[in-house]
Design an enzyme around this catalytic site. Structure first.
Site, PDB file in Angstrom:
ATOM      1  N   LYS A  10       0.835  -1.200   0.000  1.00  0.00           N
ATOM      2  CA  LYS A  10       0.000   0.000   0.000  1.00  0.00           C
ATOM      3  C   LYS A  10       0.875   1.257   0.000  1.00  0.00           C
ATOM      4  CE  LYS A  10      -3.748  -2.483   2.322  1.00  0.00           C
ATOM      5  NZ  LYS A  10      -4.605  -2.556   3.536  1.00  0.00           N
ATOM      6  N   TYR A  50     -12.129  -2.879  -3.285  1.00  0.00           N
ATOM      7  CA  TYR A  50     -12.671  -3.009  -1.929  1.00  0.00           C
ATOM      8  C   TYR A  50     -14.197  -3.034  -1.900  1.00  0.00           C
ATOM      9  CZ  TYR A  50      -8.109  -2.509   0.355  1.00  0.00           C
ATOM     10  OH  TYR A  50      -6.828  -2.719   0.812  1.00  0.00           O
ATOM     11  N   PHE A  58     -15.411   2.934   7.440  1.00  0.00           N
ATOM     12  CA  PHE A  58     -14.049   3.357   7.069  1.00  0.00           C
ATOM     13  C   PHE A  58     -13.801   3.275   5.562  1.00  0.00           C
ATOM     14  CE2 PHE A  58     -13.830  -1.156   8.381  1.00  0.00           C
ATOM     15  CZ  PHE A  58     -13.286  -1.741   7.239  1.00  0.00           C
ATOM     16  N   ARG A  86      -0.994 -14.894   3.969  1.00  0.00           N
ATOM     17  CA  ARG A  86      -1.693 -14.171   5.036  1.00  0.00           C
ATOM     18  C   ARG A  86      -0.923 -14.255   6.359  1.00  0.00           C
ATOM     19  NH1 ARG A  86      -6.394 -11.005   4.347  1.00  0.00           N
ATOM     20  NH2 ARG A  86      -7.409 -11.995   6.120  1.00  0.00           N
ATOM     21  N   THR A  92      -4.892  -8.136  10.375  1.00  0.00           N
ATOM     22  CA  THR A  92      -5.287  -6.839   9.796  1.00  0.00           C
ATOM     23  C   THR A  92      -4.922  -5.673  10.704  1.00  0.00           C
ATOM     24  OG1 THR A  92      -7.115  -7.925   8.662  1.00  0.00           O
ATOM     25  CG2 THR A  92      -7.240  -5.529   8.859  1.00  0.00           C
ATOM     26  N   ARG A 103       3.051  -6.859   9.139  1.00  0.00           N
ATOM     27  CA  ARG A 103       2.323  -5.835   9.890  1.00  0.00           C
ATOM     28  C   ARG A 103       2.781  -5.775  11.343  1.00  0.00           C
ATOM     29  NH1 ARG A 103      -3.395  -7.710   7.313  1.00  0.00           N
ATOM     30  NH2 ARG A 103      -3.539  -6.259   5.550  1.00  0.00           N
ATOM     31  N   ASN A 113      -1.764  -0.112   7.215  1.00  0.00           N
ATOM     32  CA  ASN A 113      -1.201  -1.422   7.568  1.00  0.00           C
ATOM     33  C   ASN A 113      -0.299  -2.044   6.492  1.00  0.00           C
ATOM     34  OD1 ASN A 113      -3.236  -2.154   5.823  1.00  0.00           O
ATOM     35  ND2 ASN A 113      -4.273  -3.544   7.246  1.00  0.00           N
ATOM     36  N   HIS A 116      -1.602  -5.614   1.589  1.00  0.00           N
ATOM     37  CA  HIS A 116      -2.844  -6.372   1.430  1.00  0.00           C
ATOM     38  C   HIS A 116      -2.498  -7.752   0.901  1.00  0.00           C
ATOM     39  CE1 HIS A 116      -6.886  -7.491  -0.022  1.00  0.00           C
ATOM     40  NE2 HIS A 116      -6.266  -7.921  -1.102  1.00  0.00           N
ATOM     41  N   GLU A 127      -9.104 -10.875  -7.616  1.00  0.00           N
ATOM     42  CA  GLU A 127      -8.202  -9.727  -7.494  1.00  0.00           C
ATOM     43  C   GLU A 127      -7.127  -9.747  -8.580  1.00  0.00           C
ATOM     44  OE1 GLU A 127      -8.979  -9.257  -2.678  1.00  0.00           O
ATOM     45  OE2 GLU A 127      -7.012  -9.954  -3.350  1.00  0.00           O
TER      46      GLU A 127
HETATM   47  P1  CMP Z   1      -6.780  -5.228   3.869  1.00  0.00           P
HETATM   48  O1  CMP Z   1      -6.178  -6.534   4.212  1.00  0.00           O
HETATM   49  O2  CMP Z   1      -6.322  -4.538   2.657  1.00  0.00           O
HETATM   50  O3  CMP Z   1      -8.365  -5.442   3.755  1.00  0.00           O
HETATM   51  C1  CMP Z   1      -9.295  -4.442   4.066  1.00  0.00           C
HETATM   52  C2  CMP Z   1      -8.657  -3.215   4.623  1.00  0.00           C
HETATM   53  O4  CMP Z   1      -9.553  -2.348   5.272  1.00  0.00           O
HETATM   54  C3  CMP Z   1      -7.669  -3.597   5.680  1.00  0.00           C
HETATM   55  O5  CMP Z   1      -6.565  -4.225   5.109  1.00  0.00           O
HETATM   56  C4  CMP Z   1      -7.428  -2.249   6.344  1.00  0.00           C
HETATM   57  O6  CMP Z   1      -6.500  -1.470   5.613  1.00  0.00           O
HETATM   58  C5  CMP Z   1      -8.803  -1.616   6.222  1.00  0.00           C
HETATM   59  N1  CMP Z   1      -9.528  -1.670   7.484  1.00  0.00           N
HETATM   60  C6  CMP Z   1     -10.095  -2.750   8.046  1.00  0.00           C
HETATM   61  N2  CMP Z   1     -10.682  -2.404   9.199  1.00  0.00           N
HETATM   62  C7  CMP Z   1     -10.490  -1.080   9.356  1.00  0.00           C
HETATM   63  C8  CMP Z   1     -10.855  -0.130  10.343  1.00  0.00           C
HETATM   64  N3  CMP Z   1     -11.553  -0.489  11.418  1.00  0.00           N
HETATM   65  N4  CMP Z   1     -10.466   1.142  10.170  1.00  0.00           N
HETATM   66  C9  CMP Z   1      -9.776   1.520   9.076  1.00  0.00           C
HETATM   67  N5  CMP Z   1      -9.396   0.659   8.110  1.00  0.00           N
HETATM   68  C10 CMP Z   1      -9.746  -0.618   8.249  1.00  0.00           C
END
Ligand code: CMP
Length: 144
Positions: A10, A50, A58, A86, A92, A103, A113, A116, A127
């Site tokens: 990211k 997404y 969010f 993963r 996450t 992470r 974070n 992805h 994807e």
């Molecule tokens: P990712 O694995 O890319 O999949 C969904 C993304 O949503 C996740 O990583 C985070 O970057 C984002 N995300 C998930 N939960 C939250 C949250 N509570 N607040 C902000 N971003 C979030």
């Protein structure tokens, strides 16, 4: 079984100079890099990636974050690369992610974070099709 997964570094990961770190971890594990590009995505494209999260509070901030700078989109191949990828990525929420995961080692904020990784073989397929509509060149390691 041999699988492919979609991994994206990211904008925060790119800006913080973590591209080599991420690639190194997947390479050293024994996975194969099958496709990679540095891209700035449009808002509409980030919303597509997404789409499953469009009802989350969010969502708007997440899309803004993904379009805030270049990302590195990659396809990695290997045995159980979806679930193992993963594990390499970590939970996450970076505060819940174990040390030793990407992470866990490099982030503190769920909204920043670093990376992805596809959460299932089916989502990986979707994807990869979204991010690499041009297709993926074939190469085979002599070890696989
Ligand atoms: P990712 O694995 O890319 O999949 C969904 C993304 O949503 C996740 O990583 C985070 O970057 C984002 N995300 C998930 N939960 C939250 C949250 N509570 N607040 C902000 N971003 C979030």
């Amino acid at each position: 079984a041999m699988e492919q997964t979609f991994i994206m570094i990211k904008p925060d990961g790119v800006q913080r100079g973590l591209i080599g770190e991420v690639i190194g971890r997947f390479e050293k594990k024994g996975f194969y890099l099958k496709a990679m590009k540095l891209v700035n995505v449009e808002k509409s494209f980030a919303e597509k990636h997404y789409a499953d999260l469009s009802s989350k509070p969010f969502f708007g901030g997440l899309v803004e974050y993904i379009v805030s700078g270049p990302v590195v989109a990659m396809v990695w191949e290997g045995k159980q690369v979806v679930s193992t990828g993963r594990k390499i990525v970590g939970a996450t929420n970076p505060l819940a992610a174990e040390p030793g995961t990407i992470r866990g080692d490099f982030a503190v904020d769920i909204g920043r974070n670093v990376i992805h990784g596809s959460d299932s073989v089916e989502n990986a397929r979707k994807e990869i099709a979204l991010w690499f509509p041009e297709g993926i060149a074939e190469w085979r390691s002599n070890q696989h």
